[in-house]
Design an enzyme around this catalytic site. Structure first.
Site, PDB file in Angstrom:
ATOM      1  N   CYS A 114       0.827  -1.212   0.000  1.00  0.00           N
ATOM      2  CA  CYS A 114       0.000   0.000   0.000  1.00  0.00           C
ATOM      3  C   CYS A 114       0.857   1.256   0.000  1.00  0.00           C
ATOM      4  O   CYS A 114       1.344   1.691   1.041  1.00  0.00           O
ATOM      5  CB  CYS A 114      -0.920  -0.030   1.223  1.00  0.00           C
ATOM      6  SG  CYS A 114      -1.928   1.460   1.362  1.00  0.00           S
ATOM      7  N   CYS A 166      -0.459   4.130   2.118  1.00  0.00           N
ATOM      8  CA  CYS A 166      -0.294   3.950   3.573  1.00  0.00           C
ATOM      9  C   CYS A 166       1.167   4.171   3.970  1.00  0.00           C
ATOM     10  O   CYS A 166       1.451   4.787   4.984  1.00  0.00           O
ATOM     11  CB  CYS A 166      -0.666   2.532   4.014  1.00  0.00           C
ATOM     12  SG  CYS A 166      -2.130   1.866   3.271  1.00  0.00           S
ATOM     13  N   ASP A 167       2.084   3.659   3.177  1.00  0.00           N
ATOM     14  CA  ASP A 167       3.481   3.570   3.630  1.00  0.00           C
ATOM     15  C   ASP A 167       4.466   4.443   2.857  1.00  0.00           C
ATOM     16  O   ASP A 167       5.624   4.556   3.265  1.00  0.00           O
ATOM     17  CB  ASP A 167       3.958   2.104   3.528  1.00  0.00           C
ATOM     18  CG  ASP A 167       3.113   1.181   4.392  1.00  0.00           C
ATOM     19  OD1 ASP A 167       2.599   1.656   5.420  1.00  0.00           O
ATOM     20  OD2 ASP A 167       2.956   0.009   4.034  1.00  0.00           O
TER      21      ASP A 167
END
Ligand code: NAP
Length: 328
Positions: free
Chosen positions: A133, A136-137
Site C-alpha cells: 500500500c 499507507c506507507d
C-alpha cells in the site's frame, strides 16, 4: 433477525446497502474491523469514477458511499465475519465479537485480497520495507530507492505515487508488454524517477532488520542481479476473498463466486454476491458498485417471495428519512 446482511464495505457492499436501505430493508453491513471501505481506502486519485470530473480521493469516495448508505437507514458494524452458515432459510453470520446475527438474505461483497510473491522473507519483512500500500506507507520512503513489482494499473499507480517521496523507483515486470491501461503506462514512462526493469522477477528480498535490497532474475538473459532498495511494493493483483463461503456456495473455475448469468444469485437460495469476489475480468469500482445494486435488487425480489409472517419476524424495516429523494 435481519432481512438482509451485507458482508463487505467496498463499492459493491455500500451500493448494495444504499439500495437495500432505500427499499426499507434496514440492512446490516458488516464492514470489517480494520479495512472498512475496501481497497479504495488505499488509493489516492480516482479519476475514472463517473460524476467526479476533477477526480476524487479514494477514501473520500468511500466515506461518501458510507454516509449515503447510513442516511437511508443502513446500520454499519465495524467488525469481521469469522464464519457463516448459509444453507437453509435463516442464514447465520458469526462476528469477530462472537455474536451471531441472523438474516433471511445475505449479500457477499468481500472483494479480493492482495497477492503475495511467495518469497521466503516476504512475511518477515512486511512492515519493514515490504508493503502492498503506497498511500499507507509511501511517506516512510522519503529520498529512498524503492522497487515496485507488477505491470498492471496498480503497479503504475503505486510507482507514480511513490515518486512523490522516493528519489528513484524501479518497476520490475516479468514481461515486456505492460498490462496497465495506456494512460497509466504513459504517466509512468514520462516520470523521470521511474526506471523499468523488464522480463524480470524478484527472487529474494534481502535485509535483516529491514529491506536493504532485492535479487532479481532476468528471464531473457538468465542473469541474476542485486538492486539496493529500501522498499519493495508488491502490486501483482489480487485474488477473490472466498474463504468464508467456499465449501458452501459454488465457485467458478477462476476462483470467483459463481453467479447466475447477469444476476447476483449464487448456488444457494437467499445468498447473493457482488463486486470483485464475483468478477475475474473488469474489477473496477464502478462495476463493483453496479453489481452491488444488482445484488440489493435481487435480494429485495427474493424477500418479496417470502411469506409475510416470515418477514414479520425480522428487525425493522426503518423508514428511510429522506423520502423525497426516492425516485425509482
Ligand atoms: P492486474 O491487472 O491483475 O495486474 C497484475 C500484474 O502483476 C500483471 O502485470 C501480472 O503480470 C503481474 N503479476 C501477477 N502475478 C505475479 C507474480 N507472481 N510475480 C510477478 N508479477 C506478477 O492487477 P492490478 O494492477 O491490481 O489491477 C486489478 C484491476 O484493478 C484491473 O482491472 C485494473 O484496471 C484495476 N485498477 C484500476 C486502477 C485505476 O483505473 N485507477 C488502479 C488500480 C487498479 P502479467 O501482466 O504478466 O500477467
Amino acid at each position: 433477525m435481519r432481512q438482509v446482511i451485507i458482508i463487505g464495505s467496498g463499492p459493491a457492499g455500500y451500493t448494495a446497502a444504499i439500495y437495500a436501505a432505500r427499499a426499507g430493508l434496514a440492512p446490516l453491513v458488516i464492514a470489517s474491523s480494520v479495512e472498512a471501505g475496501g481497497e479504495l481506502m488505499n488509493t489516492t486519485d480516482v479519476e475514472n469514477y463517473p460524476g467526479f470530473p476533477e477526480g476524487v480521493q479514494g477514501p473520500d469516495l468511500m466515506m461518501s458511499f458510507e454516509a449515503q448508505a447510513e442516511r437511508f437507514g443502513a446500520e454499519i458494524l465495524l467488525d469481521d465475519v469469522t464464519s457463516v452458515e448459509l444453507e437453509g432459510p435463516v442464514k447465520k453470520v458469526t462476528l469477530g465479537s462472537g455474536e451471531v446475527v441472523e438474516a433471511l438474505a445475505v449479500i457477499v461483497a468481500t472483494g479480493s485480497a492482495y497477492r503475495k510473491l511467495g518469497l521466503a522473507d516476504e512475511e518477515r519483512l512486511t512492515g519493514r520495507g515490504v508493503s502492498w500500500c503506497a498511500t499507507c506507507d509511501g511517506f516512510f520512503f522519503k529520498e529512498k530507492t524503492i522497487a515496485v513489482v507488477g505491470g498492471g494499473d496498480s503497479a503504475m499507480e503505486e510507482a507514480t505515487f511513490l515518486t512523490r517521496f522516493a528519489d528513484k523507483v524501479y518497476v520490475i515486470y516479468r514481461g515486456d508488454t505492460l498490462r496497465a491501461s495506456l494512460t497509466m503506462q504513459q504517466r509512468a514512462f514520462d516520470n523521470e524517477k521511474i526506471e523499468f526493469i523488464w522480463n524480470s522477477q524478484v527472487t529474494a528480498i534481502n535485509g535483516e532488520e529491514s529491506v536493504t535490497g532485492i535479487t532479481v532474475h532476468n528471464s531473457a538473459t538468465g542473469e541474476d542481479s542485486t538492486l539496493e532498495v529500501q522498499g519493495l511494493f508488491i502490486a501483482i493483483g489480487s485474488d477473490p476473498r472466498t474463504a468464508l463461503v467456499s465449501g458452501q456456495i459454488d465457485l467458478s473455475d477462476d476462483g470467483t463466486i459463481a453467479v447466475e448469468g447477469r444476476t447476483s444469485k449464487t448456488s444457494l437460495t437467499g445468498v447473493f454476491a457482488a463486486g470483485d469476489v464475483t468478477d475475474p475480468t473488469y474489477r473496477q469500482a464502478v462495476t463493483a458498485a453496479g453489481t452491488g445494486c444488482v445484488a440489493a435488487l435481487d435480494a429485495e425480489h427474493y424477500l418479496a417471495t417470502l411469506p409475510a409472517e416470515t418477514i414479520a419476524q425480522t428487525q425493522g424495516p426503518a423508514a428511510p428519512e429522506e423520502k423525497e429523494l426516492v425516485t425509482s
